[in-house]
Design an enzyme around this catalytic site. Structure first.
Site, PDB file in Angstrom:
ATOM      1  N   ASN A 212       1.229  -5.990   8.166  1.00  0.00           N
ATOM      2  CA  ASN A 212       2.645  -5.639   7.741  1.00  0.00           C
ATOM      3  C   ASN A 212       2.283  -4.364   7.152  1.00  0.00           C
ATOM      4  OD1 ASN A 212       5.057  -5.079   6.298  1.00  0.00           O
ATOM      5  ND2 ASN A 212       5.822  -7.243   6.769  1.00  0.00           N
TER       6      ASN A 212
ATOM      7  N   ILE B 157       0.810  -1.307   0.129  1.00  0.00           N
ATOM      8  CA  ILE B 157       0.134  -0.013   0.013  1.00  0.00           C
ATOM      9  C   ILE B 157       0.855   1.251  -0.055  1.00  0.00           C
ATOM     10  CG2 ILE B 157      -1.900  -1.223   1.141  1.00  0.00           C
ATOM     11  CD1 ILE B 157      -1.085   0.340   3.512  1.00  0.00           C
TER      12      ILE B 157
ATOM     13  N   ILE C 222       4.054  -2.262   5.410  1.00  0.00           N
ATOM     14  CA  ILE C 222       4.496  -1.912   3.990  1.00  0.00           C
ATOM     15  C   ILE C 222       3.874  -3.060   2.929  1.00  0.00           C
ATOM     16  CG2 ILE C 222       6.606  -0.816   4.591  1.00  0.00           C
ATOM     17  CD1 ILE C 222       8.139  -3.422   3.739  1.00  0.00           C
ATOM     18  N   GLU C 223       3.030  -3.934   3.443  1.00  0.00           N
ATOM     19  CA  GLU C 223       2.403  -4.809   2.498  1.00  0.00           C
ATOM     20  C   GLU C 223       0.971  -4.373   2.468  1.00  0.00           C
ATOM     21  OE1 GLU C 223       3.593  -9.071   2.566  1.00  0.00           O
ATOM     22  OE2 GLU C 223       5.118  -8.578   4.160  1.00  0.00           O
ATOM     23  N   MET C 224      -0.077  -5.062   3.303  1.00  0.00           N
ATOM     24  CA  MET C 224      -1.356  -4.712   3.085  1.00  0.00           C
ATOM     25  C   MET C 224      -1.898  -3.607   4.186  1.00  0.00           C
ATOM     26  SD  MET C 224      -2.478  -8.622   2.456  1.00  0.00           S
ATOM     27  CE  MET C 224      -4.195  -8.447   1.708  1.00  0.00           C
TER      28      MET C 224
END
Length: 280
Positions: free
Chosen positions: A122, A82, A124-126
């Site tokens: 996380n 994201i 820096i992920e979802m």
């Protein structure tokens, strides 16, 4: 409403068992006793796997980085989460992940169920807040009905993890020319492929990339990325042991021609380059 004698934590309907047809060459599929495969659970897991609402801004799903059109990975060195944030690791393929003894490159998750929730929170992920996301899904009638049917509860973190894991256990690859050759079909491999198979064994590749899954799921430091100013700690991040610095879970090689770029940091663009990087 459920019948009066129906426990609140049990599905209200009789589950339909889901039989996974394991392809030629693969071992029996391991399925946890506390997460049996059912058709409804696999279908729910599939819905969740492709749903971008599991991410904070609705832009990323599990399938974004583990895309079935790209051999259940993505053809980028590292993933974008994201807010266009770049991660530091290459997305491992979901193919045959059901057989792995641990998940993630550093093995920090012991099962597919444990792994499933990690990327959701996380940053820096979802990048979602799990309780907030569960609340949002519980506002959706379809999800509430699915969870009641499968688990006899509203949407829960445990149910999300179990459903996604059940779906991922259906992502298998076998019945390859290699498998047919090993089963007795001499014509399944051509002469060049047979020589390659012989070299693969003699050169010691199969010591770590052990058939039939082509990984022993142990941890090795192949030297990849260790020249960086701040190299990936690898397994050390989990064990806190200095001897585990830079050790990465040995990747399985099923569908390897379709899962580039290679290594945990995606630093090799081609399979030929990856083979040339073999240490020793």
């Amino acid at each position: 409403d459920q019948p009066a004698d129906q426990p609140a934590d049990q599905p209200a309907t009789t589950p339909v068992a889901f039989e996974v047809k394991v392809p030629l060459g693969l071992p029996e599929l391991p399925v946890p006793e506390d997460n049996p495969m059912t058709a409804e659970k696999v279908e729910l897991g599939k819905l969740l796997y492709f749903d971008k609402r599991l991410s904070k801004d609705g832009s990323v799903s599990c399938a974004t980085c583990h895309d079935p059109q790209m051999a259940w990975t993505e053809h980028q060195p590292t993933s974008t989460g994201i807010g266009a944030q770049k991660g530091g690791a290459n997305s491992p393929t979901v193919i045959n992940a059901a057989y792995a003894t641990a998940q993630f490159w550093d093995g920090r998750a012991k099962s597919l169920e444990e792994q499933a929730l990690g990327p959701i929170e996380n940053p820096i992920e979802m990048g979602h807040n799990l309780p907030e996301m569960i609340g949002q899904l519980n506002q959706l009638t379809a999800y509430k009905e699915h969870f009641q049917k499968v688990f006899g509860t509203d949407v829960t973190a445990d149910g999300i993890a179990k459903a996604i894991a059940a779906f991922e256990r259906t992502v298998l690859s076998g019945n390859s020319p290699y498998d047919k050759f090993k089963a007795g079909d001499e014509s399944a491999l051509n002469d060049v492929q047979k020589r390659g198979l012989e070299v693969f064994g003699k050169a010691g590749c199969s010591d770590c990339h052990a058939p039939p899954l082509f990984s022993n799921y142990e941890y090795e430091n192949a030297g990849i990325g260790m020249d960086k100013e701040k190299p990936d700690e690898g397994r050390k991040a989990v064990t806190k042991q200095d001897e585990d610095l830079g050790k990465i879970r040995v990747p399985a090689l099923r569908e390897v021609a379709n899962t580039g770029p290679y290594f945990h940091d995606g630093s090799c663009a081609t399979l030929e380059a990856a083979v040339a990087m073999r240490p020793g």
